[in-house]
Design a protein around this motif. Structure first.
Motif, mmCIF file in Angstrom:
data_model
loop_
_atom_site.group_PDB
_atom_site.id
_atom_site.type_symbol
_atom_site.label_atom_id
_atom_site.label_comp_id
_atom_site.label_asym_id
_atom_site.label_seq_id
_atom_site.Cartn_x
_atom_site.Cartn_y
_atom_site.Cartn_z
ATOM 1 N N LEU A 113 2.416 -20.738 -9.722
ATOM 2 C CA LEU A 113 2.112 -21.856 -10.630
ATOM 3 C C LEU A 113 2.359 -21.497 -12.091
ATOM 4 O O LEU A 113 1.611 -21.886 -12.980
ATOM 5 C CB LEU A 113 0.666 -22.315 -10.422
ATOM 6 N N ALA A 114 3.442 -20.748 -12.339
ATOM 7 C CA ALA A 114 3.881 -20.588 -13.737
ATOM 8 C C ALA A 114 4.502 -21.936 -14.147
ATOM 9 O O ALA A 114 4.336 -22.921 -13.434
ATOM 10 C CB ALA A 114 4.873 -19.434 -13.836
ATOM 11 N N MET A 135 7.325 -23.552 -13.911
ATOM 12 C CA MET A 135 8.115 -24.352 -12.972
ATOM 13 C C MET A 135 7.258 -24.862 -11.820
ATOM 14 O O MET A 135 7.291 -26.043 -11.474
ATOM 15 C CB MET A 135 9.300 -23.532 -12.442
ATOM 16 N N GLY A 136 6.503 -23.962 -11.204
ATOM 17 C CA GLY A 136 5.679 -24.348 -10.057
ATOM 18 C C GLY A 136 4.622 -25.379 -10.437
ATOM 19 O O GLY A 136 4.417 -26.373 -9.731
ATOM 20 N N ASN A 158 -1.774 -19.714 -6.435
ATOM 21 C CA ASN A 158 -1.090 -18.716 -7.256
ATOM 22 C C ASN A 158 -1.718 -17.357 -6.963
ATOM 23 O O ASN A 158 -2.895 -17.275 -6.630
ATOM 24 C CB ASN A 158 -1.252 -19.059 -8.744
ATOM 25 N N SER A 176 -2.693 -14.971 -8.805
ATOM 26 C CA SER A 176 -3.935 -14.829 -9.567
ATOM 27 C C SER A 176 -4.500 -16.229 -9.780
ATOM 28 O O SER A 176 -3.780 -17.128 -10.235
ATOM 29 C CB SER A 176 -3.663 -14.135 -10.902
ATOM 30 N N VAL A 211 8.055 -18.478 -7.336
ATOM 31 C CA VAL A 211 7.703 -17.220 -8.002
ATOM 32 C C VAL A 211 8.971 -16.547 -8.512
ATOM 33 O O VAL A 211 10.085 -17.026 -8.282
ATOM 34 C CB VAL A 211 6.936 -16.259 -7.052
ATOM 35 N N LYS A 212 8.784 -15.453 -9.205
ATOM 36 C CA LYS A 212 9.896 -14.685 -9.752
ATOM 37 C C LYS A 212 10.883 -14.371 -8.623
ATOM 38 O O LYS A 212 10.472 -13.962 -7.547
ATOM 39 C CB LYS A 212 9.355 -13.377 -10.315
ATOM 40 N N PRO A 244 9.490 -10.357 -5.420
ATOM 41 C CA PRO A 244 8.296 -11.214 -5.299
ATOM 42 C C PRO A 244 8.477 -12.325 -4.257
ATOM 43 O O PRO A 244 7.547 -12.634 -3.505
ATOM 44 C CB PRO A 244 8.139 -11.791 -6.702
ATOM 45 N N GLY A 249 13.053 -20.942 -6.394
ATOM 46 C CA GLY A 249 13.370 -20.007 -7.481
ATOM 47 C C GLY A 249 14.873 -19.803 -7.598
ATOM 48 O O GLY A 249 15.649 -20.327 -6.794
ATOM 49 N N ASN A 250 15.255 -19.026 -8.595
ATOM 50 C CA ASN A 250 16.682 -18.755 -8.796
ATOM 51 C C ASN A 250 17.121 -17.578 -7.942
ATOM 52 O O ASN A 250 17.495 -16.529 -8.445
ATOM 53 C CB ASN A 250 16.944 -18.433 -10.270
ATOM 54 N N GLY A 283 14.857 -26.955 -16.133
ATOM 55 C CA GLY A 283 13.825 -26.259 -16.907
ATOM 56 C C GLY A 283 12.467 -26.885 -16.683
ATOM 57 O O GLY A 283 12.251 -27.649 -15.741
ATOM 58 N N LYS A 306 23.739 -23.873 -7.172
ATOM 59 C CA LYS A 306 22.905 -23.721 -8.374
ATOM 60 C C LYS A 306 23.439 -22.587 -9.253
ATOM 61 O O LYS A 306 23.462 -22.682 -10.483
ATOM 62 C CB LYS A 306 21.447 -23.452 -7.987
HETATM 63 P P1 NDP Z 1 8.347 -16.754 -13.471
HETATM 64 O O1 NDP Z 1 9.728 -16.508 -13.025
HETATM 65 O O2 NDP Z 1 7.917 -16.249 -14.781
HETATM 66 O O3 NDP Z 1 7.354 -16.197 -12.330
HETATM 67 C C1 NDP Z 1 5.953 -16.173 -12.516
HETATM 68 C C2 NDP Z 1 5.251 -16.525 -11.227
HETATM 69 O O4 NDP Z 1 5.617 -15.609 -10.185
HETATM 70 C C3 NDP Z 1 3.758 -16.441 -11.379
HETATM 71 O O5 NDP Z 1 3.183 -17.491 -10.648
HETATM 72 C C4 NDP Z 1 3.447 -15.095 -10.768
HETATM 73 O O6 NDP Z 1 2.133 -14.978 -10.293
HETATM 74 C C5 NDP Z 1 4.418 -15.085 -9.620
HETATM 75 N N1 NDP Z 1 4.671 -13.755 -9.065
HETATM 76 C C6 NDP Z 1 5.347 -12.746 -9.647
HETATM 77 N N2 NDP Z 1 5.389 -11.685 -8.825
HETATM 78 C C7 NDP Z 1 4.717 -12.029 -7.702
HETATM 79 C C8 NDP Z 1 4.408 -11.363 -6.486
HETATM 80 N N3 NDP Z 1 4.826 -10.122 -6.252
HETATM 81 N N4 NDP Z 1 3.685 -12.029 -5.566
HETATM 82 C C9 NDP Z 1 3.270 -13.287 -5.791
HETATM 83 N N5 NDP Z 1 3.535 -13.967 -6.903
HETATM 84 C C10 NDP Z 1 4.242 -13.349 -7.864
HETATM 85 O O7 NDP Z 1 7.999 -18.330 -13.403
HETATM 86 P P2 NDP Z 1 8.869 -19.613 -13.732
HETATM 87 O O8 NDP Z 1 7.965 -20.750 -13.505
HETATM 88 O O9 NDP Z 1 9.585 -19.496 -15.037
HETATM 89 O O10 NDP Z 1 9.999 -19.620 -12.611
HETATM 90 C C11 NDP Z 1 9.705 -19.668 -11.226
HETATM 91 C C12 NDP Z 1 11.016 -19.585 -10.471
HETATM 92 O O11 NDP Z 1 11.845 -20.703 -10.829
HETATM 93 C C13 NDP Z 1 11.832 -18.332 -10.803
HETATM 94 O O12 NDP Z 1 12.499 -17.905 -9.640
HETATM 95 C C14 NDP Z 1 12.840 -18.831 -11.814
HETATM 96 O O13 NDP Z 1 14.016 -18.066 -11.826
HETATM 97 C C15 NDP Z 1 13.095 -20.245 -11.314
HETATM 98 N N6 NDP Z 1 13.558 -21.191 -12.310
HETATM 99 C C16 NDP Z 1 13.057 -21.180 -13.588
HETATM 100 C C17 NDP Z 1 13.487 -22.094 -14.528
HETATM 101 C C18 NDP Z 1 12.898 -22.092 -15.895
HETATM 102 O O14 NDP Z 1 13.398 -22.879 -16.743
HETATM 103 N N7 NDP Z 1 11.891 -21.292 -16.200
HETATM 104 C C19 NDP Z 1 14.510 -23.124 -14.201
HETATM 105 C C20 NDP Z 1 14.910 -23.098 -12.818
HETATM 106 C C21 NDP Z 1 14.473 -22.160 -11.942
HETATM 107 P P3 NDP Z 1 0.953 -14.402 -11.273
HETATM 108 O O15 NDP Z 1 0.527 -15.578 -12.091
HETATM 109 O O16 NDP Z 1 -0.094 -13.956 -10.331
HETATM 110 O O17 NDP Z 1 1.548 -13.301 -12.078
#
Ligand code: NDP
Length: 476
Positions: free
Chosen positions: A10-11, A13-14, A32, A34, A74-75, A79, A101-102, A130, A182
């Motif tokens: 739930l960063a 994008m989620g 999420n 955490s 998630v990343k 992950p 994710g990407n 985005g 993509k």
């Molecule tokens: P991030 O890529 O910054 O990822 C953060 C999230 O991943 C958090 O919820 C984090 O949880 C979780 N995470 C990281 N490691 C783990 C693990 N080992 N186990 C479980 N959860 C984990 O977030 P974004 O929202 O930016 O992007 C999500 C996905 O979407 C990525 O793959 C990204 O490439 C893709 N994307 C992003 C775009 C953008 O504009 N940002 C556009 C299109 C696609 P915690 O909070 O616990 O750390």
């Protein structure tokens, strides 16, 4: 079990996709790693729709209707594998795991095959747009089985961007097709941004316009053929003033461009497929070059082109740059679509190129008015061998070419780097050329390595005894 879909990760994008789903009337279970992010989402936006709070993966899965659907945001990379591993034991045959994710498409192919063996459906879905797109309607590129798409498609189509009543989401093809498309989308995005950067640089350095003046030019370009999200936000970025210094923001930002990897992956894949995506490659290399600060500093004092050039007719030059940008953009898209066609053929994905243009019309970063024309070109009864020869674009490129050539010559004389414009023009000229120096390349290869060549006037592979009597010998 009351939720139609679960979202884990739930960063930005989620969280935004979860809200988007809830806005469309779905009950969304949210999780999420955490719990803080889950609670933040529910505190700030819990009243926007129906959410189920899940503290653990078990709770997430237990909250879902069957067949269960879980969207992973998630990343990318390890992950994603870790999350899949923790989900699998909790799920049943027929359930669907979606990775939004990407991911690298080869990872998606591997994951899909692994999960299929376990009776689970895996959908690798490219999501573009985005943060804002995720919330209000992204462009979605889902791969995977037809069965999985039947269960998931209607939901994804509902939350995607809509253009003229058509969703910016379509089933792309099996396994890695969605993430492949993509990836190429992002590659085209790199090329587009590089070309926009070169246009800005020419107007700024060449014509001596201020960032605010260049912003006005981009604003006016955005009302015509170049109308697109990237051109629109270029004007906004250029118009921005830094609050601390009062300087244009673009002058305060370090000029070293970073990258997360999708552009590089696109070029790596293109090398494997043998598709000349020179525009995307130039863009990836231009970002790399910008980051080589030590080399740049060392070469900065060396002599260059004329610095005191004046452009007779600033207005005409501005129009030349616009035409060069348009024609170079057509080349970049042509190359990207060629790569999708080649990837599709290599992996038996049967990707419909017209559909790709259709779902990129809204939601995504490269959304642009001219995608309507690209869709028309690829939907024609006979698919063009290159976008450049589709009637509409052939005219664009031919009409632009005088301007295009003037821009490349002027920039080169002035010492302004234009790798994108120049390579796009060379690509066009190379395809246009009746004879290429590749014949000489073949001769050299045969000379030093007996690699053989084909003749224009006879079948078979030939080898010449170079420097002796020159008579060709047919290879066995
Ligand atoms: P991030 O890529 O910054 O990822 C953060 C999230 O991943 C958090 O919820 C984090 O949880 C979780 N995470 C990281 N490691 C783990 C693990 N080992 N186990 C479980 N959860 C984990 O977030 P974004 O929202 O930016 O992007 C999500 C996905 O979407 C990525 O793959 C990204 O490439 C893709 N994307 C992003 C775009 C953008 O504009 N940002 C556009 C299109 C696609 P915690 O909070 O616990 O750390």
């Amino acid at each position: 079990a009351s939720a139609q879909i679960g979202v884990t990760g739930l960063a930005v994008m989620g969280a935004n996709l979860a809200r988007n789903l809830a806005h469309h009337g779905y009950t969304v279970a949210v999780h999420n790693r955490s719990i803080e992010k889950t609670d933040k989402l529910l505190d700030e936006h819990g009243d926007e729709g129906s959410f189920v709070r899940a503290e653990t993966m078990e709770e997430l899965v237990a909250a879902l209707e069957k067949p269960r659907r879980v969207l992973i945001m998630v990343k990318a990379g390890e992950p994603t594998d870790a999350v899949i591993d923790s989900l699998v034991p909790l799920m049943e045959s027929g359930d669907v795991i979606i990775d939004g994710g990407n991911a690298r498409f080869t990872d998606t192919i591997r994951r899909e095959a692994d999960l299929k063996e376990k009776g689970l459906n895996f959908v690798g879905a490219g999501v573009s747009g985005g943060e804002e797109g995720a919330l209000n309607g992204p462009s979605i590129m889902p791969g995977g089985s037809t069965e999985a798409y039947e269960s998931l498609g209607p939901m994804l189509e509902k939350i995607s961007a809509q253009v003229d009543g058509t969703p910016c989401c379509v089933h792309i093809g099996p396994d890695g097709a969605g993430h492949f498309v993509k990836m190429v989308h992002n590659g085209i995005e790199y090329a587009d941004m590089q070309l926009i950067g070169e246009a800005y640089h020419l107007l700024r350095t060449g014509l001596g316009k201020s960032p605010a003046e260049v912003a006005e030019v981009f604003t006016s370009w955005n009302t015509g053929e170049l109308e697109s999200y990237l051109v629109e936000i270029t004007a906004q970025v250029l118009a921005q003033v830094d609050h601390t210094t009062g300087e244009p923001m673009v002058d305060v930002i370090k000029d070293a461009a970073e990258q997360k990897g999708t552009g590089r992956w696109t070029v790596q894949s293109a090398l494997d497929l043998g598709v000349p995506v020179s525009g995307i490659a130039e863009a990836v290399f231009a970002r790399a070059l910008s980051g080589h600060t030590e080399q740049r500093a060392a070469v900065q004092g060396m002599s260059g082109g004329s610095t005191s050039w004046s452009v007779e007719d600033a207005e005409r030059f501005t129009e030349d740059v616009r035409q060069a940008l348009y024609a170079s953009k057509v080349v970049a898209y042509a190359q990207g679509f060629d790569q999708i066609a080649a990837g599709s053929a290599e992996h038996d994905w049967d990707v419909d190129l017209g559909d790709m243009a259709m779902i990129w019309r809204g939601g995504c970063i490269i959304r642009a008015t001219f995608l309507d024309r690209i869709k028309e070109a690829y939907d024609a009864d006979e698919r063009p061998v290159s976008l450049i020869v589709a009637p509409f674009f052939a005219e664009v490129v031919e009409q632009a070419q005088d301007s295009w050539r003037r821009v490349v010559v002027t920039a080169t004389q002035a010492g302004i780097p234009i790798p994108g414009f120049a390579s796009a023009l060379s690509y066009y000229d190379a395809l246009r050329a009746e004879r290429l120096p590749a014949a000489l390349t073949q001769g050299l290869r045969d000379f030093f390595g007996a690699h053989t060549y084909e003749r224009v006037d006879a079948e078979g592979d030939f080898h010449t005894l170079w420097g002796e009597d020159g008579r060709p010998e047919v290879q066995a």
